[in-house]
Design a protein around this motif. Sequence first.
Motif, PDB file in Angstrom:
ATOM      1  N   ALA A   1       3.890   1.336  -1.015  1.00 37.22           N
ATOM      2  CA  ALA A   1       4.552   1.450  -2.101  1.00 37.22           C
ATOM      3  C   ALA A   1       3.790   2.124  -3.406  1.00 37.22           C
ATOM      4  O   ALA A   1       4.145   2.998  -4.001  1.00 37.22           O
ATOM      5  N   ALA A   2       2.451   1.937  -3.353  1.00 36.14           N
ATOM      6  CA  ALA A   2       1.640   2.355  -4.379  1.00 36.14           C
ATOM      7  C   ALA A   2       1.478   4.084  -4.116  1.00 36.14           C
ATOM      8  O   ALA A   2       1.457   4.761  -5.106  1.00 36.14           O
ATOM      9  N   VAL A   3       1.341   4.307  -2.959  1.00 37.33           N
ATOM     10  CA  VAL A   3       1.337   5.863  -2.756  1.00 37.33           C
ATOM     11  C   VAL A   3       2.436   6.466  -3.020  1.00 37.33           C
ATOM     12  O   VAL A   3       2.684   7.736  -3.596  1.00 37.33           O
TER      13      VAL A   3
ATOM     14  N   TYR B   1       4.775   5.478  -5.389  1.00 37.31           N
ATOM     15  CA  TYR B   1       4.862   5.595  -6.783  1.00 37.31           C
ATOM     16  C   TYR B   1       3.823   6.607  -7.414  1.00 37.31           C
ATOM     17  O   TYR B   1       4.310   7.274  -8.463  1.00 37.31           O
ATOM     18  N   GLY B   2       2.685   6.830  -6.800  1.00 39.45           N
ATOM     19  CA  GLY B   2       1.736   7.779  -7.230  1.00 39.45           C
ATOM     20  C   GLY B   2       2.642   9.229  -7.062  1.00 39.45           C
ATOM     21  O   GLY B   2       2.266  10.264  -7.808  1.00 39.45           O
TER      22      GLY B   2
ATOM     23  N   MET C   1       0.915  -1.206   0.109  1.00 32.34           N
ATOM     24  CA  MET C   1       0.040   0.104  -0.014  1.00 32.34           C
ATOM     25  C   MET C   1       0.800   1.328   0.002  1.00 32.34           C
ATOM     26  O   MET C   1       0.471   2.159  -0.885  1.00 32.34           O
TER      27      MET C   1
END
Length: 121
Positions: free
Chosen positions: A3-5, A7-8, A1
């Motif tokens: 990591a996705a933030v 990357y965003g 979770m």
Amino acid sequence: MMAAVLYGIGGICLLFALGFGATALTLAIARTYDLLIALVITASVFLALAAIALIVNAVLQARAKRRIRRNSAVRSAAIATALVSLRRSGTAALPIAALVGGAFLARQLLGDGDEDGDEEA
């Protein structure tokens, strides 16, 4: 979770950097030429980059489709060869047919990572 933030956030910062870079390029060209000419030149550069990206994508898609078609043809030929040899020699070719069939089923059940990735891209 997390990591996705991250990357965003990185992607948004990259878009801002590209925007400011394009603005700086336009202003640098505008110092030499008129602002309208600078905007047309900058738009032409981005249009050329977009065309190159689309051409590269089309070439890669065609290559992936050819590879999938070729792999399918090889599998079909192997199955056909096993069936013909089984028909001609009766039970003598049964181990070969079992081997080819097992390999085919294992490949179908376990999947092939290249084919799934190419179809999504």
